[in-house]
Design an enzyme around this catalytic site. Structure first.
Site, mmCIF file in Angstrom:
data_model
loop_
_atom_site.group_PDB
_atom_site.id
_atom_site.type_symbol
_atom_site.label_atom_id
_atom_site.label_comp_id
_atom_site.label_asym_id
_atom_site.label_seq_id
_atom_site.Cartn_x
_atom_site.Cartn_y
_atom_site.Cartn_z
ATOM 1 N N SER A 158 2.135 -7.342 2.098
ATOM 2 C CA SER A 158 1.037 -6.520 2.585
ATOM 3 C C SER A 158 -0.069 -6.416 1.527
ATOM 4 C CB SER A 158 1.566 -5.149 3.014
ATOM 5 O OG SER A 158 0.597 -4.441 3.750
ATOM 6 N N GLN A 159 -0.330 -5.241 0.977
ATOM 7 C CA GLN A 159 -1.275 -5.167 -0.132
ATOM 8 C C GLN A 159 -0.872 -6.140 -1.239
ATOM 9 O OE1 GLN A 159 -3.017 -1.396 -2.354
ATOM 10 N NE2 GLN A 159 -0.960 -1.840 -3.091
ATOM 11 N N TYR A 164 0.841 -1.207 0.000
ATOM 12 C CA TYR A 164 0.000 0.000 0.000
ATOM 13 C C TYR A 164 0.872 1.252 0.000
ATOM 14 C CZ TYR A 164 -4.434 2.389 1.295
ATOM 15 O OH TYR A 164 -5.573 3.147 1.329
ATOM 16 N N ASP A 181 3.070 -7.314 14.379
ATOM 17 C CA ASP A 181 2.491 -6.524 13.292
ATOM 18 C C ASP A 181 1.164 -5.915 13.749
ATOM 19 O OD1 ASP A 181 1.480 -5.514 10.859
ATOM 20 O OD2 ASP A 181 2.389 -7.150 9.716
ATOM 21 N N HIS A 234 5.430 -4.883 10.898
ATOM 22 C CA HIS A 234 5.065 -4.770 9.484
ATOM 23 C C HIS A 234 6.261 -4.182 8.744
ATOM 24 C CE1 HIS A 234 1.709 -4.915 6.624
ATOM 25 N NE2 HIS A 234 2.202 -3.820 6.075
#
Length: 322
Positions: free
Chosen positions: A183-184, A93, A272, A302
């Site tokens: 992540s994304q 992201y 995270d 993260h």
């Protein structure tokens, strides 16, 4: 909506398997979304000079299903005649397709790489028009009032178009194409693996968009908080919260997990707070394939993880380079 503090201990995470939230028309919805993808994906490929004798690099613009030009790097080894195994990469992201040097470790092993951008992020525009405005910065709530026009409905269709485009490339071995991201990008990796059965491995790190209902309760930072602000400004009495969660269920990667049949390597840092561990275990524990691994790192949040990068290299050697 009750906000919780912290996440489950590891022993509970291992057995955490929430009920899937897919609606009765989930499959038919995604069959309809798939119909937007053209049979042939057009692109502009411009080869550029790059100071690595064993690698050809191209700046690519891929015409997605609605005409949005998705930017990508294409990297093809020059050692050997091909066809080459390939890895397709999706970024996190607010990220981008990255720098070419980030992918040289794969080229060193004779692997072609395509690193795609996500619409509206990096240097890629977004040609879509969204039916609702947005008081909250970010992409999480764009178009959320109509699921067919939601931002991630567009992004997921881009993913399918980009994967299909990669399989059209000369010099790529169609039997050895994997997908990965963080992540994304981890969420998009799972979407690709679920909806494109011609892929042979998936490596999603700390995937986003999983177990969304719980994520908005336990996330301490990051994009899930955009949903909370949306509710705060648009639905302060939370009268339409359940309808919002229903719409988001069509994009919850947990609901796609049972479709994934290929070898899959995942990772999560137990500290995270952006993609909380329970939400990642929710997707992992619904995976149907037996050749799956979830690496846990107790001290990590993260963040990029060089130790897990070594695990990826071993996983690729086992499942992509056979």
């Amino acid at each position: 909506m009750l906000r919780l503090i912290g996440d489950f201990p590891l022993e509970k995470l291992k057995t955490y398997k929430p009920t899937l939230t897919a609606q009765a028309d989930f499959d038919s919805f995604w069959e309809e979304m798939n119909c937007f993808i053209p049979q042939t994906i057009e692109s502009d490929i411009t080869w550029i000079d790059y100071p690595a004798a064993s690698l050809r690099v191209a700046d690519v613009s891929i015409k997605s299903w609605d005409g949005t030009p998705i930017r990508a790097w294409l990297m093809i080894p020059t050692n050997g005649g091909g066809p080459f195994p390939a890895l397709l990469h999706f970024h996190g992201y607010t990220g981008s397709r990255g720098q070419i040097g980030e992918f040289l470790k794969w080229a060193l092993q004779g692997i072609a790489v395509v690193s795609f951008e996500v619409r509206g992020q990096g240097f890629t525009p977004d040609n879509a028009r969204y039916p609702n405005g947005n008081q909250t910065p970010g992409w999480m709530t764009l178009g959320i009032e109509e699921k067919e026009k939601y931002y991630y409905a567009n992004v997921y269709r881009d993913v399918l178009a980009c994967v299909d485009w990669a399989f059209q490339l000369d010099g790529i071995d169609p039997e050895r194409v994997g997908v990965y991201g963080e992540s994304q990008g981890g969420a998009l990796t799972l979407i690709a693996a679920a909806l494109r059965s011609n892929l042979c491995l998936a490596m999603p790190d700390y995937p986003f968009m999983s177990d969304i209902r719980r994520a908005v309760q336990v996330a301490g930072s990051g994009p899930y908080l955009e949903l909370l602000n949306y509710v705060k400004f648009r639905d302060p009495r939370m009268e339409n919260y359940e309808q919002l969660m229903t719409k988001l269920s069509y994009f919850d990667v947990m609901n796609f997990s049972s479709r994934i049949k290929i070898p899959t390597l995942m990772s999560i840092g137990l500290e995270d707070i952006v993609t909380p561990p329970s939400t990642v275990f929710a997707a992992y524990n619904h995976l149907a394939n037996k050749e799956i691994e979830l690496k846990t790192y107790p001290g990590n949040g993260h963040e990029p993880n060089p130790f897990n990068e070594e695990e990826r290299i071993k996983f690729v050697a086992e499942y992509l380079l056979k």
